[in-house]
Write an enzyme that holds these catalytic residues in place. Sequence first.
Site, mmCIF file in Angstrom:
data_model
loop_
_atom_site.group_PDB
_atom_site.id
_atom_site.type_symbol
_atom_site.label_atom_id
_atom_site.label_comp_id
_atom_site.label_asym_id
_atom_site.label_seq_id
_atom_site.Cartn_x
_atom_site.Cartn_y
_atom_site.Cartn_z
ATOM 1 N N TYR A 50 0.932 -1.340 -0.050
ATOM 2 C CA TYR A 50 0.379 0.119 -0.144
ATOM 3 C C TYR A 50 0.992 1.191 0.409
ATOM 4 O O TYR A 50 1.968 1.352 -0.189
ATOM 5 C CB TYR A 50 -1.109 -0.290 0.726
ATOM 6 C CG TYR A 50 -0.071 0.651 2.951
ATOM 7 C CD1 TYR A 50 0.287 -0.443 2.831
ATOM 8 C CD2 TYR A 50 -0.480 1.573 3.037
ATOM 9 C CE1 TYR A 50 1.073 0.034 4.304
ATOM 10 C CE2 TYR A 50 0.376 2.052 4.321
ATOM 11 C CZ TYR A 50 0.858 1.192 5.130
ATOM 12 O OH TYR A 50 1.054 1.356 6.123
ATOM 13 N N LYS A 93 6.974 -1.740 1.904
ATOM 14 C CA LYS A 93 5.200 -1.329 2.681
ATOM 15 C C LYS A 93 4.010 -1.768 2.628
ATOM 16 O O LYS A 93 2.973 -2.312 1.990
ATOM 17 C CB LYS A 93 5.612 0.051 1.959
ATOM 18 C CG LYS A 93 4.169 0.818 2.786
ATOM 19 C CD LYS A 93 4.532 2.244 2.024
ATOM 20 C CE LYS A 93 2.657 3.463 3.485
ATOM 21 N NZ LYS A 93 3.433 3.351 4.467
HETATM 22 N N1 PDD Z 1 2.985 5.408 7.004
HETATM 23 N N2 PDD Z 1 7.503 4.167 8.996
HETATM 24 C C1 PDD Z 1 6.707 3.176 9.120
HETATM 25 C C2 PDD Z 1 6.958 2.922 9.742
HETATM 26 C C3 PDD Z 1 5.548 3.964 8.388
HETATM 27 O O1 PDD Z 1 3.881 3.228 8.256
HETATM 28 C C4 PDD Z 1 5.469 4.848 6.933
HETATM 29 C C5 PDD Z 1 4.336 6.156 6.656
HETATM 30 C C6 PDD Z 1 6.810 6.006 7.305
HETATM 31 C C7 PDD Z 1 6.678 7.128 6.967
HETATM 32 O O2 PDD Z 1 6.670 6.949 5.226
HETATM 33 P P1 PDD Z 1 6.105 8.165 4.435
HETATM 34 O O3 PDD Z 1 7.096 9.268 5.185
HETATM 35 O O4 PDD Z 1 6.875 7.624 2.977
HETATM 36 O O5 PDD Z 1 4.964 8.941 4.837
HETATM 37 C C8 PDD Z 1 7.791 5.243 8.068
HETATM 38 C C9 PDD Z 1 1.863 5.724 6.936
HETATM 39 C C10 PDD Z 1 1.948 6.763 6.433
HETATM 40 C C11 PDD Z 1 0.738 4.760 6.811
HETATM 41 O O6 PDD Z 1 0.907 3.957 7.557
HETATM 42 O O7 PDD Z 1 -0.989 5.382 6.925
#
Ligand code: PDD
Length: 285
Positions: free
Chosen positions: A32, A149
Amino acid sequence: MSICYLNGEYLPLDQARISPLDRGFLFGDGIYEVIPSYGGKLVGFGPHIDRMQEGMALIEIGFDWDHAQWKDLCQQLMAKNGNGNLGIYLHVSRGADTKRYHAYPEGVEPTLFAFTFEIAQPPVADKSKAKGYKVSSTEDLRWRRCHIKSTALLGNVMHFQKGYAEGNNETILYNANNELTEASACNAFIVKNGVVITPPLDTQILPGITRLMLLDILRKYTDIKVEERVVTMKEVAAADEVWITSSSKEVAPVISVDGKAVGTGQIGDVWLKAQKAFEAHRYDY
Ligand code: PDD
């Protein structure tokens, strides 16, 4: 009711249905993304789609949309949902099989689901308006492929819940060597003597798009020194500032860890400079 997209069709979110045999539902077998947008303008679209494609390749989901197809989906969803401040959630699972069996099935079409949700105004570089985050900390007990992810987020959910149950906004994580990894849904940074330091990319952390953009922006447009290296929890405890980053939070200042003040317990000056630079360049990526 917001309009979502499911397997080729735009429809009201409450009418969307997937099979209970979908491997995303049964196994968390999917990838995702969450992309922020403000007034119809996407933040970090290119790198978000690159990461999604890399994630699908890593788990061998054959779904070959190019950037233009993803862009069209995002634009249609933004338009159908009013072009406000929207997070765009994109999700590709391995699809619905006819049985529950662990091996990757052949000939099963991936499921593509996407929807939008309202997010706050873009964060501003203003100490009086910014929220100071309070976080818990705990040992990182997730799997050893945190660079993917994956939609299988139970480990992250359980870590987030610990902080939430303790009245905090996030939980920062450390490995068995007492080294900072990231937070349950954010990347993590410390500032010491004016230097911004964050753990290096490896399989212990998600390669965050906000992290990528922030490091690039700091290096290109500011005189702030940046280091990607191992950070111990001792260094976290002695840091002048701690930040967490994610797509909707951008650069969020942390004012306490496990109830103990970070630095002076106030939002820091390096944060102000960094968020200001981020704001000026958030639409460049
Ligand atoms: N979360 N680390 C983890 C474990 C994350 O789930 C996320 C993002 C990030 C930051 O990634 P980015 O800068 O690409 O948003 C780091 C998202 C937003 C979520 O699961 O809702």
